[in-house]
Motif scaffolding. Structure first.
Motif, PDB file in Angstrom:
ATOM      1  N   LEU A  76       8.821 -24.771  -1.609  1.00 15.52           N
ATOM      2  CA  LEU A  76       8.827 -24.396  -0.196  1.00 15.52           C
ATOM      3  C   LEU A  76       9.388 -23.001   0.046  1.00 15.52           C
ATOM      4  O   LEU A  76       8.869 -22.252   0.870  1.00 15.52           O
ATOM      5  CB  LEU A  76       9.643 -25.418   0.599  1.00 15.52           C
ATOM      6  N   ILE A  77      10.466 -22.629  -0.671  1.00 14.44           N
ATOM      7  CA  ILE A  77      11.157 -21.366  -0.373  1.00 14.44           C
ATOM      8  C   ILE A  77      10.263 -20.141  -0.559  1.00 14.44           C
ATOM      9  O   ILE A  77      10.129 -19.331   0.371  1.00 14.44           O
ATOM     10  CB  ILE A  77      12.461 -21.245  -1.191  1.00 14.44           C
ATOM     11  N   PRO A  78       9.620 -19.940  -1.719  1.00 13.13           N
ATOM     12  CA  PRO A  78       8.747 -18.765  -1.831  1.00 13.13           C
ATOM     13  C   PRO A  78       7.570 -18.807  -0.867  1.00 13.13           C
ATOM     14  O   PRO A  78       7.121 -17.762  -0.375  1.00 13.13           O
ATOM     15  CB  PRO A  78       8.277 -18.795  -3.291  1.00 13.13           C
ATOM     16  N   TYR A  79       7.082 -20.022  -0.555  1.00 10.74           N
ATOM     17  CA  TYR A  79       5.992 -20.142   0.419  1.00 10.74           C
ATOM     18  C   TYR A  79       6.448 -19.661   1.797  1.00 10.74           C
ATOM     19  O   TYR A  79       5.731 -18.908   2.473  1.00 10.74           O
ATOM     20  CB  TYR A  79       5.528 -21.602   0.501  1.00 10.74           C
ATOM     21  N   CYS A  80       7.643 -20.098   2.205  1.00  6.53           N
ATOM     22  CA  CYS A  80       8.175 -19.671   3.510  1.00  6.53           C
ATOM     23  C   CYS A  80       8.415 -18.169   3.547  1.00  6.53           C
ATOM     24  O   CYS A  80       8.115 -17.508   4.546  1.00  6.53           O
ATOM     25  CB  CYS A  80       9.477 -20.412   3.812  1.00  6.53           C
ATOM     26  N   ILE A  81       8.971 -17.621   2.466  1.00  7.08           N
ATOM     27  CA  ILE A  81       9.267 -16.188   2.413  1.00  7.08           C
ATOM     28  C   ILE A  81       7.995 -15.361   2.569  1.00  7.08           C
ATOM     29  O   ILE A  81       7.931 -14.440   3.384  1.00  7.08           O
ATOM     30  CB  ILE A  81       9.993 -15.823   1.106  1.00  7.08           C
ATOM     31  N   GLN A  82       6.959 -15.688   1.804  1.00  2.22           N
ATOM     32  CA  GLN A  82       5.729 -14.906   1.890  1.00  2.22           C
ATOM     33  C   GLN A  82       5.073 -15.066   3.260  1.00  2.22           C
ATOM     34  O   GLN A  82       4.542 -14.112   3.822  1.00  2.22           O
ATOM     35  CB  GLN A  82       4.767 -15.290   0.752  1.00  2.22           C
ATOM     36  N   SER A  83       5.128 -16.263   3.815  1.00  2.00           N
ATOM     37  CA  SER A  83       4.505 -16.512   5.114  1.00  2.00           C
ATOM     38  C   SER A  83       5.197 -15.720   6.225  1.00  2.00           C
ATOM     39  O   SER A  83       4.545 -15.048   7.026  1.00  2.00           O
ATOM     40  CB  SER A  83       4.547 -18.006   5.424  1.00  2.00           C
ATOM     41  N   VAL A  84       6.518 -15.799   6.256  1.00  2.00           N
ATOM     42  CA  VAL A  84       7.288 -15.156   7.331  1.00  2.00           C
ATOM     43  C   VAL A  84       7.294 -13.640   7.199  1.00  2.00           C
ATOM     44  O   VAL A  84       7.044 -12.916   8.170  1.00  2.00           O
ATOM     45  CB  VAL A  84       8.731 -15.700   7.351  1.00  2.00           C
ATOM     46  N   PHE A  85       7.535 -13.122   6.002  1.00  2.00           N
ATOM     47  CA  PHE A  85       7.675 -11.678   5.830  1.00  2.00           C
ATOM     48  C   PHE A  85       6.341 -10.945   5.998  1.00  2.00           C
ATOM     49  O   PHE A  85       6.308  -9.848   6.576  1.00  2.00           O
ATOM     50  CB  PHE A  85       8.295 -11.362   4.468  1.00  2.00           C
ATOM     51  N   ILE A  86       5.242 -11.510   5.514  1.00  2.00           N
ATOM     52  CA  ILE A  86       3.945 -10.857   5.697  1.00  2.00           C
ATOM     53  C   ILE A  86       3.538 -10.905   7.158  1.00  2.00           C
ATOM     54  O   ILE A  86       2.917  -9.964   7.674  1.00  2.00           O
ATOM     55  CB  ILE A  86       2.875 -11.513   4.797  1.00  2.00           C
ATOM     56  N   LEU A  87       3.915 -11.970   7.860  1.00  2.00           N
ATOM     57  CA  LEU A  87       3.597 -12.069   9.284  1.00  2.00           C
ATOM     58  C   LEU A  87       4.379 -11.064  10.112  1.00  2.00           C
ATOM     59  O   LEU A  87       3.851 -10.463  11.054  1.00  2.00           O
ATOM     60  CB  LEU A  87       3.888 -13.489   9.782  1.00  2.00           C
ATOM     61  N   LEU A  88       5.655 -10.831   9.765  1.00  2.00           N
ATOM     62  CA  LEU A  88       6.537 -10.029  10.617  1.00  2.00           C
ATOM     63  C   LEU A  88       6.541  -8.532  10.298  1.00  2.00           C
ATOM     64  O   LEU A  88       6.980  -7.732  11.122  1.00  2.00           O
ATOM     65  CB  LEU A  88       7.966 -10.567  10.524  1.00  2.00           C
ATOM     66  N   PHE A 133       8.816 -10.381  17.822  1.00  2.00           N
ATOM     67  CA  PHE A 133       9.393 -10.614  16.484  1.00  2.00           C
ATOM     68  C   PHE A 133      10.107 -11.954  16.434  1.00  2.00           C
ATOM     69  O   PHE A 133       9.908 -12.752  15.509  1.00  2.00           O
ATOM     70  CB  PHE A 133      10.354  -9.470  16.155  1.00  2.00           C
ATOM     71  N   LEU A 134      10.948 -12.217  17.428  1.00  2.00           N
ATOM     72  CA  LEU A 134      11.733 -13.451  17.438  1.00  2.00           C
ATOM     73  C   LEU A 134      10.840 -14.679  17.607  1.00  2.00           C
ATOM     74  O   LEU A 134      11.038 -15.704  16.936  1.00  2.00           O
ATOM     75  CB  LEU A 134      12.775 -13.396  18.562  1.00  2.00           C
ATOM     76  N   VAL A 135       9.848 -14.561  18.490  1.00  2.00           N
ATOM     77  CA  VAL A 135       8.950 -15.694  18.729  1.00  2.00           C
ATOM     78  C   VAL A 135       8.112 -15.984  17.487  1.00  2.00           C
ATOM     79  O   VAL A 135       7.998 -17.135  17.041  1.00  2.00           O
ATOM     80  CB  VAL A 135       8.046 -15.424  19.947  1.00  2.00           C
ATOM     81  N   GLN A 136       7.526 -14.934  16.902  1.00  2.00           N
ATOM     82  CA  GLN A 136       6.717 -15.133  15.698  1.00  2.00           C
ATOM     83  C   GLN A 136       7.572 -15.639  14.533  1.00  2.00           C
ATOM     84  O   GLN A 136       7.132 -16.496  13.760  1.00  2.00           O
ATOM     85  CB  GLN A 136       6.030 -13.823  15.295  1.00  2.00           C
ATOM     86  N   GLY A 137       8.775 -15.085  14.407  1.00  2.00           N
ATOM     87  CA  GLY A 137       9.651 -15.509  13.329  1.00  2.00           C
ATOM     88  C   GLY A 137      10.031 -16.981  13.443  1.00  2.00           C
ATOM     89  O   GLY A 137      10.027 -17.725  12.458  1.00  2.00           O
ATOM     90  N   THR A 138      10.342 -17.410  14.672  1.00  6.14           N
ATOM     91  CA  THR A 138      10.689 -18.813  14.903  1.00  6.14           C
ATOM     92  C   THR A 138       9.501 -19.714  14.595  1.00  6.14           C
ATOM     93  O   THR A 138       9.624 -20.718  13.875  1.00  6.14           O
ATOM     94  CB  THR A 138      11.133 -19.018  16.362  1.00  6.14           C
ATOM     95  N   GLY A 139       8.338 -19.348  15.127  1.00  3.25           N
ATOM     96  CA  GLY A 139       7.147 -20.171  14.933  1.00  3.25           C
ATOM     97  C   GLY A 139       6.709 -20.245  13.489  1.00  3.25           C
ATOM     98  O   GLY A 139       6.393 -21.330  12.976  1.00  3.25           O
ATOM     99  N   SER A 140       6.704 -19.099  12.808  1.00  2.00           N
ATOM    100  CA  SER A 140       6.233 -19.091  11.416  1.00  2.00           C
ATOM    101  C   SER A 140       7.190 -19.846  10.504  1.00  2.00           C
ATOM    102  O   SER A 140       6.771 -20.518   9.563  1.00  2.00           O
ATOM    103  CB  SER A 140       6.055 -17.651  10.919  1.00  2.00           C
ATOM    104  N   GLY A 141       8.501 -19.742  10.786  1.00  2.00           N
ATOM    105  CA  GLY A 141       9.485 -20.473   9.993  1.00  2.00           C
ATOM    106  C   GLY A 141       9.312 -21.976  10.141  1.00  2.00           C
ATOM    107  O   GLY A 141       9.350 -22.728   9.156  1.00  2.00           O
ATOM    108  N   VAL A 213      -5.417 -10.224  16.197  1.00  2.00           N
ATOM    109  CA  VAL A 213      -6.506 -11.098  16.655  1.00  2.00           C
ATOM    110  C   VAL A 213      -6.899 -12.058  15.533  1.00  2.00           C
ATOM    111  O   VAL A 213      -7.103 -13.258  15.758  1.00  2.00           O
ATOM    112  CB  VAL A 213      -7.725 -10.266  17.099  1.00  2.00           C
ATOM    113  N   PHE A 214      -6.994 -11.523  14.323  1.00  2.00           N
ATOM    114  CA  PHE A 214      -7.302 -12.369  13.159  1.00  2.00           C
ATOM    115  C   PHE A 214      -6.272 -13.473  13.002  1.00  2.00           C
ATOM    116  O   PHE A 214      -6.622 -14.638  12.786  1.00  2.00           O
ATOM    117  CB  PHE A 214      -7.347 -11.507  11.889  1.00  2.00           C
ATOM    118  N   ARG A 215      -4.997 -13.108  13.121  1.00  2.00           N
ATOM    119  CA  ARG A 215      -3.932 -14.102  12.944  1.00  2.00           C
ATOM    120  C   ARG A 215      -3.983 -15.174  14.038  1.00  2.00           C
ATOM    121  O   ARG A 215      -3.748 -16.355  13.784  1.00  2.00           O
ATOM    122  CB  ARG A 215      -2.579 -13.411  12.948  1.00  2.00           C
TER     123      ARG A 215
END
Length: 276
Positions: A76-88, A133-141, A213-215
């Motif tokens: 889970l940890i590397p998955y969360c890191i890549q998901s959140v950091f690439i999104l933000l 940033f805060l909204v996307q970070g919360t949602g993606s996490g 838009v893609f996201r």
């Protein structure tokens, strides 16, 4: 040979095995671009570009974590890191883009031609960027962890992306309005250098908007949708576009902008701000 493993029970974090080759290629690209932008900040003392550089670091961390996921599809940890950091990462790019517009306006002495007062322009857009940033970070996490809150998390992430899209639309409208007003005072100069900086901001904004838009579509389609279940779409509509943002910013780096006009001058100078 890597295999796709479930995180818990029959729940899979990935719909495919992430490509280690593509991850390594893009982490090297973002490493090179981030190093270059760090050097430009040191060279030009353009502190407003620090957020842009941090965005590059976010992208770099994201692709390092994504490469790690190749042999750890159940972790889970590397998955969360890549998901959140690439999104933000792009949210931080946007922060510097917003500040750069204020620099362009001040460097021409054209504050009175801005739709939004310059002292509020940067604050307004950067504040909206922080909210995004805060909204996307919360949602993606939340979304990366799955579970019963996945639907709510998806909605929160989409809301953050929509905020970013709306503010970018307002930003581009404000920039175009400023350019048109300034065109009346070009003093016969066909291609003032402030316009080149402005056009680079347009290009960067367009790339970030396409990516956002893609996201939005990607998350709206859900985990089993085509976009989230096919890796190539992310590399084309996110990775490649954000690398393009860093390349454009490198070629027309706003750290070369100088500020202002003399207080006693009634003229509106069209200065040449040559790249250092």
């Amino acid at each position: 040979m890597s295999t796709l493993k479930p995180y818990k029970g029959d729940y899979y974090l990935w719909e495919y095995i992430p490509s280690i080759g593509a991850s390594v290629v893009f982490l090297l690209f973002f490493l090179a671009a981030t190093c270059y932008h760090s050097w430009k900040i040191w060279q030009t003392k353009a502190r407003f570009c620090i957020a842009f550089c941090i965005g590059g670091i976010f992208e770099l961390i994201g692709y390092i974590a994504r490469a790690v996921c190749y042999n750890n599809t159940a972790d889970l940890i590397p998955y969360c890191i890549q998901s959140v950091f690439i999104l933000l990462g792009p949210v931080l790019f946007a922060a510097s883009v917003y500040m750069a517009l204020g620099k362009v306006i001040r460097s021409t002495g054209g504050e009175k031609y801005s739709l939004i007062r310059v002292q509020w322009l940067t604050k307004t857009f950067v504040a909206s960027d922080i909210v995004s940033f805060l909204v996307q970070g919360t949602g993606s996490g939340m979304m990366a962890m799955g579970g019963s809150m996945a639907g709510t998390a998806k909605g929160i992430t989409i809301a953050g992306l929509v905020i970013q899209l709306l503010m970018f639309s307002l930003f581009i409208f404000t920039s175009i309005a400023f350019e048109r007003r300034m065109d009346r005072f070009s003093y016969g100069e066909s291609s003032p250098s402030w316009k080149r900086h402005l056009y680079s901001l347009y290009a960067i904004s367009a790339l970030i908007m396409i990516r956002s838009v893609f996201r939005v579509i990607e998350y709206a389609m859900g985990q089993k949708g085509y976009l989230l279940s096919h890796e190539w779409t992310m590399y084309i509509f996110d990775s490649l576009l954000m690398l393009g943002v860093m390349v454009i910013w490198a070629f027309w780096h706003p750290g070369s902008l100088h500020g202002g006009v003399r207080p006693d001058s009634g003229m509106l100078p069209m200065q040449e701000f040559e790249e250092k």
